[in-house]
Design a protein around this motif. Sequence first.
Motif, PDB file in Angstrom:
ATOM      1  N   SER A 142     -59.847 -11.524 -27.476  1.00 48.12           N
ATOM      2  CA  SER A 142     -58.948 -11.880 -25.999  1.00 48.12           C
ATOM      3  C   SER A 142     -57.909 -10.387 -26.343  1.00 48.12           C
ATOM      4  O   SER A 142     -57.669  -9.640 -25.193  1.00 48.12           O
ATOM      5  CB  SER A 142     -58.236 -13.189 -25.801  1.00 48.12           C
ATOM      6  N   LEU A 143     -57.434 -10.187 -27.576  1.00 44.98           N
ATOM      7  CA  LEU A 143     -56.417  -9.177 -27.500  1.00 44.98           C
ATOM      8  C   LEU A 143     -57.374  -7.721 -27.502  1.00 44.98           C
ATOM      9  O   LEU A 143     -56.795  -7.055 -26.719  1.00 44.98           O
ATOM     10  CB  LEU A 143     -55.558  -9.123 -28.942  1.00 44.98           C
ATOM     11  N   GLU A 144     -58.330  -7.896 -27.737  1.00 43.69           N
ATOM     12  CA  GLU A 144     -59.173  -6.534 -27.597  1.00 43.69           C
ATOM     13  C   GLU A 144     -59.463  -6.234 -26.486  1.00 43.69           C
ATOM     14  O   GLU A 144     -59.401  -5.176 -25.855  1.00 43.69           O
ATOM     15  CB  GLU A 144     -60.408  -6.572 -28.437  1.00 43.69           C
ATOM     16  N   THR A 145     -59.894  -7.261 -25.643  1.00 43.03           N
ATOM     17  CA  THR A 145     -60.006  -7.155 -24.095  1.00 43.03           C
ATOM     18  C   THR A 145     -58.834  -6.961 -23.263  1.00 43.03           C
ATOM     19  O   THR A 145     -58.996  -5.680 -22.520  1.00 43.03           O
ATOM     20  CB  THR A 145     -60.788  -8.440 -23.612  1.00 43.03           C
ATOM     21  N   MET A 146     -57.653  -7.526 -23.834  1.00 48.38           N
ATOM     22  CA  MET A 146     -56.466  -7.073 -23.017  1.00 48.38           C
ATOM     23  C   MET A 146     -56.129  -5.808 -23.180  1.00 48.38           C
ATOM     24  O   MET A 146     -55.749  -4.960 -22.361  1.00 48.38           O
ATOM     25  CB  MET A 146     -55.197  -8.062 -23.451  1.00 48.38           C
ATOM     26  N   ARG A 148     -58.067  -3.221 -23.970  1.00 47.70           N
ATOM     27  CA  ARG A 148     -58.908  -2.389 -23.434  1.00 47.70           C
ATOM     28  C   ARG A 148     -58.687  -2.047 -21.867  1.00 47.70           C
ATOM     29  O   ARG A 148     -58.601  -1.161 -21.140  1.00 47.70           O
ATOM     30  CB  ARG A 148     -60.482  -2.935 -23.492  1.00 47.70           C
ATOM     31  N   VAL A 149     -58.343  -3.178 -21.463  1.00 44.36           N
ATOM     32  CA  VAL A 149     -58.065  -3.257 -19.920  1.00 44.36           C
ATOM     33  C   VAL A 149     -56.817  -2.432 -19.431  1.00 44.36           C
ATOM     34  O   VAL A 149     -56.537  -1.496 -18.854  1.00 44.36           O
ATOM     35  CB  VAL A 149     -57.890  -4.618 -19.218  1.00 44.36           C
ATOM     36  N   LEU A 150     -55.623  -2.743 -20.353  1.00 47.36           N
ATOM     37  CA  LEU A 150     -54.417  -2.057 -20.313  1.00 47.36           C
ATOM     38  C   LEU A 150     -54.549  -0.640 -20.439  1.00 47.36           C
ATOM     39  O   LEU A 150     -53.940   0.281 -19.707  1.00 47.36           O
ATOM     40  CB  LEU A 150     -53.391  -2.666 -21.088  1.00 47.36           C
ATOM     41  N   LYS A 152     -57.152   1.263 -20.114  1.00 48.00           N
ATOM     42  CA  LYS A 152     -57.962   1.890 -18.907  1.00 48.00           C
ATOM     43  C   LYS A 152     -56.957   2.161 -17.671  1.00 48.00           C
ATOM     44  O   LYS A 152     -56.928   3.189 -17.085  1.00 48.00           O
ATOM     45  CB  LYS A 152     -59.084   0.668 -18.641  1.00 48.00           C
ATOM     46  N   ILE A 153     -56.218   1.163 -17.470  1.00 43.97           N
ATOM     47  CA  ILE A 153     -54.975   1.228 -16.383  1.00 43.97           C
ATOM     48  C   ILE A 153     -54.260   2.279 -16.769  1.00 43.97           C
ATOM     49  O   ILE A 153     -53.900   3.118 -15.675  1.00 43.97           O
ATOM     50  CB  ILE A 153     -54.412  -0.116 -16.167  1.00 43.97           C
ATOM     51  N   ASP A 154     -53.549   2.343 -18.041  1.00 47.57           N
ATOM     52  CA  ASP A 154     -52.640   3.436 -18.364  1.00 47.57           C
ATOM     53  C   ASP A 154     -53.270   4.864 -18.068  1.00 47.57           C
ATOM     54  O   ASP A 154     -52.726   5.719 -17.884  1.00 47.57           O
ATOM     55  CB  ASP A 154     -52.425   3.216 -19.891  1.00 47.57           C
ATOM     56  N   SER A 155     -54.466   4.779 -18.505  1.00 54.02           N
ATOM     57  CA  SER A 155     -55.392   6.212 -18.519  1.00 54.02           C
ATOM     58  C   SER A 155     -55.493   6.552 -16.809  1.00 54.02           C
ATOM     59  O   SER A 155     -55.128   7.775 -16.632  1.00 54.02           O
ATOM     60  CB  SER A 155     -56.746   6.200 -19.097  1.00 54.02           C
ATOM     61  N   ALA A 156     -55.656   5.621 -16.003  1.00 54.74           N
ATOM     62  CA  ALA A 156     -55.675   5.762 -14.655  1.00 54.74           C
ATOM     63  C   ALA A 156     -54.528   6.216 -14.019  1.00 54.74           C
ATOM     64  O   ALA A 156     -54.290   7.327 -13.257  1.00 54.74           O
ATOM     65  CB  ALA A 156     -56.309   4.689 -13.977  1.00 54.74           C
ATOM     66  N   ILE A 157     -53.281   5.718 -14.375  1.00 52.29           N
ATOM     67  CA  ILE A 157     -52.025   5.966 -14.052  1.00 52.29           C
ATOM     68  C   ILE A 157     -51.672   7.178 -14.614  1.00 52.29           C
ATOM     69  O   ILE A 157     -51.093   8.134 -13.808  1.00 52.29           O
ATOM     70  CB  ILE A 157     -51.175   4.866 -14.408  1.00 52.29           C
ATOM     71  N   THR A 158     -51.947   7.629 -16.008  1.00 52.65           N
ATOM     72  CA  THR A 158     -51.532   8.861 -16.622  1.00 52.65           C
ATOM     73  C   THR A 158     -52.635  10.112 -15.769  1.00 52.65           C
ATOM     74  O   THR A 158     -51.874  11.373 -15.582  1.00 52.65           O
ATOM     75  CB  THR A 158     -51.920   9.092 -17.882  1.00 52.65           C
ATOM     76  N   SER A 159     -53.438   9.869 -15.249  1.00 48.49           N
ATOM     77  CA  SER A 159     -54.341  10.994 -14.882  1.00 48.49           C
ATOM     78  C   SER A 159     -53.823  11.272 -13.336  1.00 48.49           C
ATOM     79  O   SER A 159     -54.102  12.429 -12.716  1.00 48.49           O
ATOM     80  CB  SER A 159     -55.759  10.523 -14.573  1.00 48.49           C
ATOM     81  N   ARG A 160     -53.234  10.239 -12.882  1.00 47.89           N
ATOM     82  CA  ARG A 160     -52.603  10.667 -11.386  1.00 47.89           C
ATOM     83  C   ARG A 160     -51.525  11.453 -11.368  1.00 47.89           C
ATOM     84  O   ARG A 160     -51.322  12.066 -10.540  1.00 47.89           O
ATOM     85  CB  ARG A 160     -52.225   9.107 -10.785  1.00 47.89           C
ATOM     86  N   LYS A 161     -50.600  11.469 -12.545  1.00 46.56           N
ATOM     87  CA  LYS A 161     -49.376  12.348 -12.694  1.00 46.56           C
ATOM     88  C   LYS A 161     -49.700  13.864 -12.689  1.00 46.56           C
ATOM     89  O   LYS A 161     -50.409  14.335 -13.046  1.00 46.56           O
ATOM     90  CB  LYS A 161     -48.698  11.920 -13.866  1.00 46.56           C
TER      91      LYS A 161
END
Length: 161
Positions: A142-146, A148-150, A152-161
């Motif tokens: 579960s921690l690995e999944t969390m 991975r998802v976080l 992915k979200i962080d990468s998407a937010i960072t790429s928007r900047k």
Amino acid sequence: MDSECGRKVRLMNLEFRALYTKLFEDRFFRKMAASQNAEIKELNKNQPLVIMLIGLVKEIMPSTIGTYTGMDRSSLSRMVDSLEEKGFVRRKNDPADRRKVLVSLTEKGERCYEFLNEITEEIAAEILGLGEEQDFRDFEKSLETMLRVLRKIDSAITSRK
């Protein structure tokens, strides 16, 4: 994500944080406070985490410490300065890239890390005895999944900047 799912995720995250604090962090700090180790008494509340992190990886860039602790650059710089003044860590230039600085533990820092690691292992042994092995495998997954998802979200937010 619909609003009901978002609400449920926020509530589970709050409960997770509360239980983690209760089961791990509170126990950790109580054991530290009860310790007679004089070097441990020199540390403020956030410094043991940084010592544990450095001890686990051996050499680390300050920016990576910031990533793991959520500390901003100025707070992190003051903390590393304080740990260096107290003799727990040293800074050196990265031989592969002279622009980068690496932080590692001194002999005093290593002793402190070993002591903190013993406390962590004691707590883990207490807690592991209360659950079933499959529960802990599920928790790890579960921690690995969390993460991975976080990430992915962080990468998407960072790429928007």
